[in-house]
Scaffold this active site. Structure first.
Site, short mmCIF file in Angstrom:
data_model
loop_
_atom_site.label_atom_id
_atom_site.label_comp_id
_atom_site.label_asym_id
_atom_site.label_seq_id
_atom_site.Cartn_x
_atom_site.Cartn_y
_atom_site.Cartn_z
N GLN A 254 0.82 -1.21 0.00
CA GLN A 254 0.00 0.00 0.00
C GLN A 254 0.85 1.26 0.00
OE1 GLN A 254 -3.49 -0.34 -0.45
NE2 GLN A 254 -2.40 -2.23 -0.92
N HIS A 257 1.72 3.02 -3.30
CA HIS A 257 0.71 3.73 -4.08
C HIS A 257 1.06 5.20 -4.24
CE1 HIS A 257 -2.57 1.18 -5.32
NE2 HIS A 257 -2.58 0.57 -4.17
N GLU A 322 -9.37 1.16 5.47
CA GLU A 322 -9.80 0.70 4.15
C GLU A 322 -9.54 -0.80 4.01
OE1 GLU A 322 -8.78 1.76 -0.53
OE2 GLU A 322 -7.37 2.29 1.06
N HIS A 323 -8.30 -1.22 4.24
CA HIS A 323 -7.93 -2.64 4.19
C HIS A 323 -7.47 -3.07 5.58
CE1 HIS A 323 -6.80 -0.91 0.19
NE2 HIS A 323 -7.47 -1.97 -0.26
N ASP A 356 -7.28 -6.91 -4.31
CA ASP A 356 -7.13 -5.83 -5.28
C ASP A 356 -7.42 -6.29 -6.70
OD1 ASP A 356 -6.62 -3.52 -3.95
OD2 ASP A 356 -4.48 -3.46 -4.35
N HIS A 415 -53.98 17.53 4.02
CA HIS A 415 -53.66 16.10 4.09
C HIS A 415 -54.84 15.34 4.69
CE1 HIS A 415 -49.57 17.29 3.21
NE2 HIS A 415 -49.12 16.05 3.34
#
Length: 428
Positions: A254, A257, A322-323, A356, A415
Protein backbone atom coordinates in the site's frame (compact mmCIF):
# COMPACT_ATOMS: atom_id res chain seq x y z
CA UNK A 1 8.72 4.42 11.37
CA UNK A 2 6.86 5.57 14.46
CA UNK A 3 6.38 3.10 17.32
CA UNK A 4 3.51 4.11 19.61
CA UNK A 5 1.11 2.80 22.18
CA UNK A 6 -2.08 1.77 20.42
CA UNK A 7 -4.35 3.85 22.63
CA UNK A 8 -2.44 7.03 21.71
CA UNK A 9 -2.95 6.73 17.97
CA UNK A 10 -5.67 8.12 15.74
CA UNK A 11 -5.75 8.05 11.94
CA UNK A 12 -7.53 11.06 10.48
CA UNK A 13 -6.18 13.00 7.54
CA UNK A 14 -7.55 16.18 6.03
CA UNK A 15 -6.16 15.63 2.53
CA UNK A 16 -9.60 14.73 1.11
CA UNK A 17 -10.83 18.28 1.74
CA UNK A 18 -8.07 19.96 -0.27
CA UNK A 19 -6.49 23.36 0.15
CA UNK A 20 -8.43 26.59 -0.45
CA UNK A 21 -6.47 27.03 -3.68
CA UNK A 22 -7.34 23.53 -4.90
CA UNK A 23 -11.01 24.03 -4.09
CA UNK A 24 -11.08 27.34 -5.92
CA UNK A 25 -9.39 25.81 -8.97
CA UNK A 26 -11.92 22.98 -9.07
CA UNK A 27 -14.82 25.41 -8.67
CA UNK A 28 -13.62 27.41 -11.67
CA UNK A 29 -13.12 24.31 -13.83
CA UNK A 30 -16.51 22.81 -12.98
CA UNK A 31 -18.33 26.07 -13.59
CA UNK A 32 -16.57 26.64 -16.92
CA UNK A 33 -17.50 23.17 -18.19
CA UNK A 34 -21.06 23.57 -16.95
CA UNK A 35 -21.49 26.82 -18.86
CA UNK A 36 -19.34 26.24 -21.95
CA UNK A 37 -19.37 22.47 -22.51
CA UNK A 38 -16.86 21.06 -25.01
CA UNK A 39 -14.80 24.27 -25.47
CA UNK A 40 -13.99 24.40 -21.73
CA UNK A 41 -13.35 20.65 -21.57
CA UNK A 42 -10.93 20.86 -24.49
CA UNK A 43 -9.23 24.00 -23.17
CA UNK A 44 -8.54 22.44 -19.79
CA UNK A 45 -7.37 19.22 -21.44
CA UNK A 46 -4.82 21.25 -23.37
CA UNK A 47 -3.80 23.32 -20.35
CA UNK A 48 -3.60 20.58 -17.71
CA UNK A 49 -2.90 17.41 -19.71
CA UNK A 50 -0.89 19.16 -22.43
CA UNK A 51 -2.89 17.37 -25.09
CA UNK A 52 -4.62 19.39 -27.83
CA UNK A 53 -7.78 17.69 -29.06
CA UNK A 54 -10.71 18.52 -31.27
CA UNK A 55 -14.21 17.65 -30.07
CA UNK A 56 -14.52 14.72 -32.48
CA UNK A 57 -11.32 13.21 -30.99
CA UNK A 58 -12.72 12.95 -27.46
CA UNK A 59 -14.42 9.64 -28.08
CA UNK A 60 -12.15 6.61 -28.33
CA UNK A 61 -12.73 4.75 -31.57
CA UNK A 62 -13.28 1.04 -32.05
CA UNK A 63 -10.11 0.95 -34.13
CA UNK A 64 -8.06 2.22 -31.18
CA UNK A 65 -9.50 -0.46 -28.94
CA UNK A 66 -8.71 -3.17 -31.47
CA UNK A 67 -5.19 -1.82 -31.83
CA UNK A 68 -4.79 -1.98 -28.05
CA UNK A 69 -5.33 -5.74 -28.14
CA UNK A 70 -2.22 -6.00 -30.32
CA UNK A 71 -0.15 -4.27 -27.62
CA UNK A 72 -1.05 -6.36 -24.56
CA UNK A 73 0.44 -9.72 -23.75
CA UNK A 74 -1.52 -12.95 -23.60
CA UNK A 75 -0.76 -13.50 -19.91
CA UNK A 76 -2.43 -10.19 -19.05
CA UNK A 77 -5.41 -10.98 -21.24
CA UNK A 78 -5.92 -14.37 -19.60
CA UNK A 79 -5.55 -12.90 -16.10
CA UNK A 80 -7.93 -9.99 -16.70
CA UNK A 81 -10.57 -12.34 -18.12
CA UNK A 82 -10.40 -14.68 -15.14
CA UNK A 83 -10.40 -11.76 -12.71
CA UNK A 84 -13.48 -10.34 -14.46
CA UNK A 85 -15.26 -13.68 -14.12
CA UNK A 86 -14.46 -13.82 -10.39
CA UNK A 87 -15.64 -10.23 -9.85
CA UNK A 88 -18.85 -10.87 -11.77
CA UNK A 89 -19.58 -14.06 -9.84
CA UNK A 90 -19.09 -12.31 -6.48
CA UNK A 91 -21.29 -9.34 -7.37
CA UNK A 92 -24.06 -11.47 -8.85
CA UNK A 93 -24.59 -12.86 -5.35
CA UNK A 94 -25.38 -9.33 -4.15
CA UNK A 95 -28.24 -8.77 -6.59
CA UNK A 96 -31.62 -8.34 -4.93
CA UNK A 97 -35.09 -8.47 -6.43
CA UNK A 98 -38.18 -6.31 -6.24
CA UNK A 99 -40.78 -7.60 -3.77
CA UNK A 100 -44.44 -7.14 -2.87
CA UNK A 101 -46.38 -8.12 0.23
CA UNK A 102 -50.16 -8.56 -0.08
CA UNK A 103 -52.06 -8.11 3.19
CA UNK A 104 -55.28 -10.01 4.10
CA UNK A 105 -57.31 -6.79 3.62
CA UNK A 106 -56.09 -6.46 0.03
CA UNK A 107 -53.45 -3.82 0.63
CA UNK A 108 -50.27 -4.36 -1.37
CA UNK A 109 -46.94 -2.91 -0.21
CA UNK A 110 -43.59 -3.47 -1.78
CA UNK A 111 -40.32 -2.18 -3.15
CA UNK A 112 -39.37 -1.88 -6.81
CA UNK A 113 -35.69 -2.02 -7.74
CA UNK A 114 -34.61 -0.34 -10.94
CA UNK A 115 -31.09 0.18 -12.30
CA UNK A 116 -29.75 3.65 -12.91
CA UNK A 117 -29.98 4.53 -16.59
CA UNK A 118 -26.53 6.01 -17.19
CA UNK A 119 -23.36 5.76 -15.08
CA UNK A 120 -20.00 7.46 -15.58
CA UNK A 121 -16.83 5.64 -14.59
CA UNK A 122 -13.64 7.59 -13.94
CA UNK A 123 -10.42 5.61 -14.44
CA UNK A 124 -7.31 7.47 -13.23
CA UNK A 125 -4.02 8.01 -15.03
CA UNK A 126 -1.05 10.07 -13.89
CA UNK A 127 1.39 8.17 -11.67
CA UNK A 128 -0.01 4.82 -12.78
CA UNK A 129 -2.76 3.23 -14.86
CA UNK A 130 -5.13 0.82 -13.15
CA UNK A 131 -6.98 -1.61 -15.45
CA UNK A 132 -8.28 -3.38 -12.35
CA UNK A 133 -10.28 -0.25 -11.42
CA UNK A 134 -12.13 -0.56 -14.72
CA UNK A 135 -13.45 -3.98 -13.74
CA UNK A 136 -14.32 -2.97 -10.18
CA UNK A 137 -16.44 -0.04 -11.35
CA UNK A 138 -18.04 -1.44 -14.47
CA UNK A 139 -18.96 -5.00 -13.51
CA UNK A 140 -21.19 -4.16 -10.48
CA UNK A 141 -23.04 -1.64 -12.65
CA UNK A 142 -23.54 -4.26 -15.35
CA UNK A 143 -24.78 -6.82 -12.82
CA UNK A 144 -27.27 -4.21 -11.57
CA UNK A 145 -28.54 -3.84 -15.14
CA UNK A 146 -27.32 -0.32 -15.94
CA UNK A 147 -27.90 0.00 -19.72
CA UNK A 148 -25.45 2.85 -20.40
CA UNK A 149 -21.97 2.81 -18.87
CA UNK A 150 -19.55 5.48 -20.06
CA UNK A 151 -15.88 5.64 -19.13
CA UNK A 152 -13.53 8.62 -19.02
CA UNK A 153 -9.77 8.47 -18.51
CA UNK A 154 -6.98 11.04 -18.96
CA UNK A 155 -5.83 11.31 -22.57
CA UNK A 156 -2.21 10.34 -22.04
CA UNK A 157 -2.20 7.45 -19.57
CA UNK A 158 -0.04 5.61 -22.06
CA UNK A 159 2.30 8.54 -22.64
CA UNK A 160 2.26 10.73 -25.75
CA UNK A 161 0.91 7.83 -27.77
CA UNK A 162 -2.45 8.02 -26.01
CA UNK A 163 -4.49 5.97 -23.55
CA UNK A 164 -2.80 3.02 -21.91
CA UNK A 165 -3.67 -0.07 -24.01
CA UNK A 166 -4.20 -2.17 -20.89
CA UNK A 167 -6.94 0.22 -19.75
CA UNK A 168 -8.60 0.05 -23.17
CA UNK A 169 -8.48 -3.74 -23.21
CA UNK A 170 -9.85 -3.96 -19.66
CA UNK A 171 -12.71 -1.66 -20.68
CA UNK A 172 -13.47 -3.75 -23.75
CA UNK A 173 -13.35 -6.98 -21.75
CA UNK A 174 -15.72 -5.46 -19.18
CA UNK A 175 -18.12 -4.53 -21.98
CA UNK A 176 -17.77 -0.75 -22.05
CA UNK A 177 -19.00 0.66 -25.37
CA UNK A 178 -18.56 4.39 -24.76
CA UNK A 179 -15.12 5.76 -23.83
CA UNK A 180 -13.77 9.31 -23.78
CA UNK A 181 -10.25 10.66 -23.44
CA UNK A 182 -10.82 13.21 -20.69
CA UNK A 183 -9.51 13.42 -17.17
CA UNK A 184 -9.34 15.56 -14.06
CA UNK A 185 -12.01 17.86 -12.67
CA UNK A 186 -13.03 18.80 -16.20
CA UNK A 187 -14.02 15.21 -17.01
CA UNK A 188 -16.06 14.93 -13.81
CA UNK A 189 -17.88 18.15 -14.70
CA UNK A 190 -18.53 16.90 -18.23
CA UNK A 191 -20.10 13.72 -16.86
CA UNK A 192 -22.23 15.65 -14.39
CA UNK A 193 -23.53 18.43 -16.64
CA UNK A 194 -22.99 17.00 -20.09
CA UNK A 195 -21.34 18.66 -23.07
CA UNK A 196 -22.03 18.69 -26.79
CA UNK A 197 -20.08 15.42 -27.06
CA UNK A 198 -20.60 13.71 -23.68
CA UNK A 199 -24.21 13.25 -22.50
CA UNK A 200 -24.72 13.66 -18.73
CA UNK A 201 -24.87 10.69 -16.38
CA UNK A 202 -26.85 9.87 -13.23
CA UNK A 203 -23.89 8.76 -11.12
CA UNK A 204 -20.09 9.10 -11.19
CA UNK A 205 -17.86 6.37 -9.79
CA UNK A 206 -14.16 5.74 -9.61
CA UNK A 207 -11.06 7.01 -7.81
CA UNK A 208 -8.79 9.87 -8.86
CA UNK A 209 -6.44 12.52 -7.54
CA UNK A 210 -7.42 15.35 -5.19
CA UNK A 211 -8.86 17.43 -8.05
CA UNK A 212 -11.08 14.55 -9.13
CA UNK A 213 -12.18 13.99 -5.53
CA UNK A 214 -13.02 17.67 -5.03
CA UNK A 215 -14.86 17.81 -8.36
CA UNK A 216 -16.98 14.82 -7.35
CA UNK A 217 -17.78 16.60 -4.10
CA UNK A 218 -18.71 19.74 -6.06
CA UNK A 219 -21.16 18.02 -8.43
CA UNK A 220 -22.78 15.78 -5.80
CA UNK A 221 -26.48 16.58 -5.79
CA UNK A 222 -26.54 17.18 -9.51
CA UNK A 223 -25.49 13.55 -9.80
CA UNK A 224 -24.82 10.84 -7.28
CA UNK A 225 -21.24 9.76 -6.54
CA UNK A 226 -19.76 6.64 -5.02
CA UNK A 227 -17.50 8.31 -2.44
CA UNK A 228 -14.70 10.82 -1.93
CA UNK A 229 -11.73 8.49 -2.16
CA UNK A 230 -8.63 9.33 -0.15
CA UNK A 231 -5.12 7.84 -0.11
CA UNK A 232 -4.86 4.08 0.28
CA UNK A 233 -4.67 2.57 3.77
CA UNK A 234 -3.75 -0.78 5.25
CA UNK A 235 -3.80 -1.93 8.86
CA UNK A 236 -2.34 -5.31 9.80
CA UNK A 237 -3.60 -6.78 13.08
CA UNK A 238 -1.06 -9.40 14.11
CA UNK A 239 0.30 -11.38 17.04
CA UNK A 240 3.62 -13.18 17.45
CA UNK A 241 2.47 -16.05 15.20
CA UNK A 242 2.58 -13.75 12.14
CA UNK A 243 5.41 -13.85 9.63
CA UNK A 244 7.27 -10.52 9.75
CA UNK A 245 8.24 -10.75 6.08
CA UNK A 246 4.59 -11.19 5.05
CA UNK A 247 3.48 -8.27 7.22
CA UNK A 248 6.19 -5.95 5.88
CA UNK A 249 5.49 -6.91 2.26
CA UNK A 250 1.77 -6.23 2.66
CA UNK A 251 2.39 -2.87 4.33
CA UNK A 252 4.67 -1.86 1.46
CA UNK A 253 2.06 -3.01 -1.06
CA UNK A 254 0.00 0.00 0.00
CA UNK A 255 2.87 2.37 0.76
CA UNK A 256 4.02 2.23 -2.87
CA UNK A 257 0.71 3.73 -4.08
CA UNK A 258 1.70 7.27 -3.17
CA UNK A 259 3.40 9.34 -0.49
CA UNK A 260 0.10 9.93 1.31
CA UNK A 261 -0.73 6.22 1.65
CA UNK A 262 -0.86 4.78 5.15
CA UNK A 263 0.51 1.43 6.39
CA UNK A 264 0.10 0.50 10.05
CA UNK A 265 0.84 -2.59 12.13
CA UNK A 266 -1.19 -3.14 15.30
CA UNK A 267 0.27 -5.89 17.46
CA UNK A 268 0.58 -7.22 20.99
CA UNK A 269 4.11 -8.44 20.21
CA UNK A 270 7.08 -6.07 20.47
CA UNK A 271 9.22 -8.83 18.98
CA UNK A 272 7.06 -8.87 15.86
CA UNK A 273 7.06 -5.07 15.69
CA UNK A 274 10.86 -4.93 15.76
CA UNK A 275 11.12 -7.67 13.14
CA UNK A 276 8.64 -5.94 10.82
CA UNK A 277 10.54 -2.63 11.08
CA UNK A 278 13.74 -4.42 10.00
CA UNK A 279 11.93 -6.27 7.21
CA UNK A 280 10.50 -3.06 5.81
CA UNK A 281 13.98 -1.57 5.57
CA UNK A 282 15.32 -4.72 3.95
CA UNK A 283 12.52 -4.93 1.38
CA UNK A 284 12.73 -1.22 0.56
CA UNK A 285 16.27 -1.74 -0.72
CA UNK A 286 15.04 -3.53 -3.84
CA UNK A 287 11.59 -1.98 -4.30
CA UNK A 288 11.24 -0.07 -7.61
CA UNK A 289 9.04 2.58 -5.98
CA UNK A 290 11.19 2.76 -2.86
CA UNK A 291 11.24 6.55 -2.72
CA UNK A 292 7.44 6.79 -2.70
CA UNK A 293 7.03 3.90 -0.28
CA UNK A 294 9.67 5.25 2.13
CA UNK A 295 8.00 8.66 2.24
CA UNK A 296 4.65 6.99 2.91
CA UNK A 297 6.09 4.85 5.70
CA UNK A 298 7.94 7.80 7.24
CA UNK A 299 5.01 10.20 7.13
CA UNK A 300 2.00 7.95 7.63
CA UNK A 301 3.29 4.56 8.77
CA UNK A 302 3.32 3.30 12.35
CA UNK A 303 3.79 0.27 14.55
CA UNK A 304 1.24 0.33 17.35
CA UNK A 305 1.91 -1.79 20.43
CA UNK A 306 -1.08 -2.93 22.48
CA UNK A 307 -1.06 -4.55 25.94
CA UNK A 308 -3.95 -6.85 25.08
CA UNK A 309 -5.82 -8.02 22.02
CA UNK A 310 -8.87 -6.13 23.27
CA UNK A 311 -6.84 -2.91 23.13
CA UNK A 312 -5.51 -3.80 19.68
CA UNK A 313 -8.97 -4.44 18.26
CA UNK A 314 -10.30 -1.24 19.82
CA UNK A 315 -7.54 0.68 17.99
CA UNK A 316 -8.45 -1.00 14.70
CA UNK A 317 -12.13 -0.15 15.12
CA UNK A 318 -11.25 3.49 15.86
CA UNK A 319 -9.20 3.73 12.67
CA UNK A 320 -11.85 1.97 10.53
CA UNK A 321 -9.25 1.17 7.85
CA UNK A 322 -9.80 0.70 4.15
CA UNK A 323 -7.93 -2.64 4.19
CA UNK A 324 -7.53 -4.77 7.32
CA UNK A 325 -5.40 -7.91 7.43
CA UNK A 326 -5.95 -10.21 10.39
CA UNK A 327 -2.86 -12.34 11.04
CA UNK A 328 -3.68 -13.88 14.39
CA UNK A 329 -3.60 -17.37 15.79
CA UNK A 330 -7.15 -18.66 15.36
CA UNK A 331 -7.96 -15.50 13.43
CA UNK A 332 -11.60 -16.42 12.70
CA UNK A 333 -12.41 -16.45 16.41
CA UNK A 334 -11.64 -12.71 16.56
CA UNK A 335 -13.56 -11.75 13.44
CA UNK A 336 -16.79 -10.97 15.26
CA UNK A 337 -15.00 -8.24 17.20
CA UNK A 338 -14.07 -6.30 14.06
CA UNK A 339 -16.69 -3.59 13.58
CA UNK A 340 -15.16 -1.15 11.11
CA UNK A 341 -13.17 -2.05 8.00
CA UNK A 342 -13.69 -1.73 4.26
CA UNK A 343 -12.31 -5.18 3.43
CA UNK A 344 -11.02 -7.81 5.85
CA UNK A 345 -8.30 -10.26 4.79
CA UNK A 346 -8.01 -13.25 7.12
CA UNK A 347 -4.92 -15.41 7.48
CA UNK A 348 -1.38 -15.42 6.05
CA UNK A 349 -2.37 -16.27 2.48
CA UNK A 350 -5.00 -13.54 2.09
CA UNK A 351 -2.59 -10.82 1.06
CA UNK A 352 -4.24 -7.51 0.20
CA UNK A 353 -3.36 -7.75 -3.54
CA UNK A 354 -5.51 -10.91 -3.70
CA UNK A 355 -8.50 -8.64 -3.15
CA UNK A 356 -7.13 -5.83 -5.28
CA UNK A 357 -7.02 -7.93 -8.40
CA UNK A 358 -8.48 -11.37 -8.41
CA UNK A 359 -10.60 -12.82 -5.61
CA UNK A 360 -13.84 -11.08 -6.60
CA UNK A 361 -14.85 -8.60 -3.86
CA UNK A 362 -14.65 -4.96 -4.86
CA UNK A 363 -11.41 -3.09 -4.23
CA UNK A 364 -13.05 0.35 -4.24
CA UNK A 365 -13.37 0.81 -0.50
CA UNK A 366 -14.16 3.51 2.07
CA UNK A 367 -11.09 5.47 3.22
CA UNK A 368 -10.14 7.91 5.96
CA UNK A 369 -12.29 6.29 8.65
CA UNK A 370 -15.48 6.27 6.58
CA UNK A 371 -15.75 2.48 6.95
CA UNK A 372 -17.56 3.43 10.17
CA UNK A 373 -20.63 4.15 8.06
CA UNK A 374 -20.01 3.17 4.43
CA UNK A 375 -19.30 0.09 2.36
CA UNK A 376 -17.30 -1.12 -0.63
CA UNK A 377 -18.71 -0.39 -4.07
CA UNK A 378 -21.43 -2.96 -4.68
CA UNK A 379 -24.43 -3.72 -6.86
CA UNK A 380 -26.78 -1.68 -4.67
CA UNK A 381 -24.80 1.44 -5.60
CA UNK A 382 -26.28 1.18 -9.09
CA UNK A 383 -29.88 0.47 -8.13
CA UNK A 384 -32.60 2.87 -7.07
CA UNK A 385 -35.57 1.78 -5.02
CA UNK A 386 -39.18 2.90 -5.26
CA UNK A 387 -41.74 2.14 -2.56
CA UNK A 388 -44.97 0.58 -3.83
CA UNK A 389 -48.26 1.34 -2.04
CA UNK A 390 -51.64 0.05 -3.18
CA UNK A 391 -54.05 0.64 -0.29
CA UNK A 392 -57.36 -1.18 -0.28
CA UNK A 393 -60.78 0.28 0.52
CA UNK A 394 -60.98 -1.86 3.63
CA UNK A 395 -57.61 -0.63 4.88
CA UNK A 396 -58.52 3.03 4.30
CA UNK A 397 -61.81 2.66 6.12
CA UNK A 398 -60.05 0.95 9.01
CA UNK A 399 -57.14 3.39 9.30
CA UNK A 400 -58.41 6.67 7.85
CA UNK A 401 -59.22 8.28 11.20
CA UNK A 402 -55.70 7.52 12.47
CA UNK A 403 -54.15 9.05 9.35
CA UNK A 404 -56.26 12.21 9.77
CA UNK A 405 -55.27 12.44 13.43
CA UNK A 406 -51.58 12.42 12.54
CA UNK A 407 -52.04 14.93 9.70
CA UNK A 408 -53.96 17.39 11.87
CA UNK A 409 -51.41 17.02 14.66
CA UNK A 410 -48.86 18.38 12.18
CA UNK A 411 -51.17 21.19 11.08
CA UNK A 412 -51.70 19.81 7.57
CA UNK A 413 -55.45 20.06 7.13
CA UNK A 414 -55.38 19.40 3.38
CA UNK A 415 -53.66 16.10 4.09
CA UNK A 416 -56.45 15.18 6.48
CA UNK A 417 -59.18 16.27 4.07
CA UNK A 418 -57.67 14.13 1.28
CA UNK A 419 -58.51 11.14 3.47
CA UNK A 420 -61.75 12.58 4.86
CA UNK A 421 -63.36 13.07 1.43
CA UNK A 422 -62.81 9.41 0.63
CA UNK A 423 -64.19 8.23 3.97
CA UNK A 424 -67.32 10.35 3.56
CA UNK A 425 -68.01 8.98 0.08
CA UNK A 426 -67.30 5.37 0.91
CA UNK A 427 -69.38 5.45 4.10
CA UNK A 428 -72.29 7.22 2.42
Amino acid sequence: MRVMRAEQFGLKREVEYGTPEQNETVKQIVEAVRLQGDPALLAYTEKLDRIKLEAHELRVSDAEIQAAYEQVDEAFLAAIREAAANIRSFHEKQLRQSWVDVQPDGTMLGQLLRPLKRVGVYVPGGKAAYPSSVLMNVIPAQVAGVPEIVMVTPPATGGKAGIDPYILVAAAEAGVKELYRAGGAQAVAALAYGTETIPPVDKICGPGNIYVALAKRAVFGVVDIDSIAGPSEIVVLADDTADAAYVAADMLSQAEHDEMASAILVTTSKKLGDAVALEIERQLETLPKAEIARQSITSNGAILLAETMDEAIAAVNRMAPEHLEVMLEDAMSWLGRIENAGAIFVGPYSSEPVGDYFAGPNHILPTNGTARFSSPVNVDDFLKKSSLIQYSKAALLANGDKIMTLARHEGLEAHARAIEIRLEREKA
